[in-house]
Design an enzyme around this catalytic site. Structure first.
Site, PDB file in Angstrom:
ATOM      1  N   GLU A 295      55.255  -3.685  -6.179  1.00 43.00           N
ATOM      2  CA  GLU A 295      55.600  -2.512  -5.380  1.00 43.00           C
ATOM      3  C   GLU A 295      56.780  -2.839  -4.472  1.00 43.00           C
ATOM      4  O   GLU A 295      57.636  -1.997  -4.208  1.00 43.00           O
ATOM      5  CB  GLU A 295      54.394  -2.064  -4.557  1.00 43.00           C
TER       6      GLU A 295
ATOM      7  N   HIS B 159      62.317   7.411 -11.594  1.00 40.60           N
ATOM      8  CA  HIS B 159      62.844   8.538 -10.815  1.00 40.60           C
ATOM      9  C   HIS B 159      61.917   9.754 -10.858  1.00 40.60           C
ATOM     10  O   HIS B 159      62.368  10.895 -10.845  1.00 40.60           O
ATOM     11  CB  HIS B 159      64.275   8.891 -11.235  1.00 40.60           C
TER      12      HIS B 159
ATOM     13  N   HIS C 131      56.104   8.044  -4.076  1.00 42.79           N
ATOM     14  CA  HIS C 131      54.665   8.300  -4.001  1.00 42.79           C
ATOM     15  C   HIS C 131      54.252   8.430  -2.542  1.00 42.79           C
ATOM     16  O   HIS C 131      55.068   8.304  -1.640  1.00 42.79           O
ATOM     17  CB  HIS C 131      53.870   7.192  -4.713  1.00 42.79           C
TER      18      HIS C 131
ATOM     19  N   HIS D  66      57.542   8.425   0.314  1.00 45.86           N
ATOM     20  CA  HIS D  66      58.491   7.318   0.282  1.00 45.86           C
ATOM     21  C   HIS D  66      58.636   6.831  -1.157  1.00 45.86           C
ATOM     22  O   HIS D  66      57.939   7.306  -2.048  1.00 45.86           O
ATOM     23  CB  HIS D  66      58.052   6.169   1.211  1.00 45.86           C
TER      24      HIS D  66
ATOM     25  N   HIS E 129      59.842   3.372  -3.961  1.00 42.23           N
ATOM     26  CA  HIS E 129      59.934   1.931  -4.180  1.00 42.23           C
ATOM     27  C   HIS E 129      60.820   1.635  -5.383  1.00 42.23           C
ATOM     28  O   HIS E 129      60.947   2.468  -6.281  1.00 42.23           O
ATOM     29  CB  HIS E 129      58.551   1.329  -4.491  1.00 42.23           C
TER      30      HIS E 129
ATOM     31  N   CYS F  97      52.194   4.530   4.788  1.00 41.00           N
ATOM     32  CA  CYS F  97      52.149   4.871   3.360  1.00 41.00           C
ATOM     33  C   CYS F  97      51.602   6.271   3.078  1.00 41.00           C
ATOM     34  O   CYS F  97      51.655   6.732   1.946  1.00 41.00           O
ATOM     35  CB  CYS F  97      51.354   3.828   2.586  1.00 41.00           C
TER      36      CYS F  97
END
Length: 153
Positions: free
Chosen positions: A136, A72, A13, A26, A28, A22
């Site tokens: 997260e 994914h 995201h 990137h 998580h 952010c």
């Protein structure tokens, strides 16, 4: 009685309007905890006797309606036009378009609404979704509770 099942998934995201790291693309390793309430099933001889719900069924439902769709995938805000256009240009790319920026807070609210519709009182034991917690990172998470979501409607 409250029961909780934890599942994990990976997703990418970005927060387009954020003033720090952010805003960049990137990903998580998310963890989601699903907490349900209900009466313990007391009917003798049934497979779920002594349970609120079989944990494998909690997992199956969550995977079907949410986790398999987000795992994914790239979670993108519908108004992040440049990124959305780029992702749509990639053949067979797994993209989930959201109505809000994909912050942990917005994602957990979205997850709660999706999961709430999926967990039904199938056992006659007053089963209902009470809380969803979305990690997260191992040290950062957001919670959506039934009371909170009802206030927002």
């Amino acid at each position: 009685m409250l029961i909780t099942r934890r599942l994990e998934f990976d997703a990418g995201h970005r927060i387009p309007s954020h003033n720090s790291k952010c805003r960049h693309l990137h990903g998580h390793r998310y963890a989601i905890e699903i907490t349900l309430s209900g009466d313990i099933i007391t009917e003798a001889g049934v497979s779920e006797q002594g349970m609120v719900m079989d944990y494998s069924e909690v997992k199956r439902i969550a995977n079907t309606v949410l986790v398999d769709k987000w795992d994914h995938a790239f979670l993108v805000y519908s108004e992040d036009v440049k990124l959305l256009q780029f992702l749509q240009s990639l053949e067979n790319h797994k993209t989930v378009v959201l109505d809000t920026p994909p912050t942990a807070e917005n994602l957990v609210l979205t997850a709660f609404r999706i999961l709430d519709a999926a967990y039904q009182d199938t056992y006659g034991n007053h089963l209902r979704l009470e809380q969803v917690r979305l990690f997260e990172t191992p040290n950062c998470w957001a919670d959506a509770t039934r009371a909170q979501v009802l206030k927002m409607r």
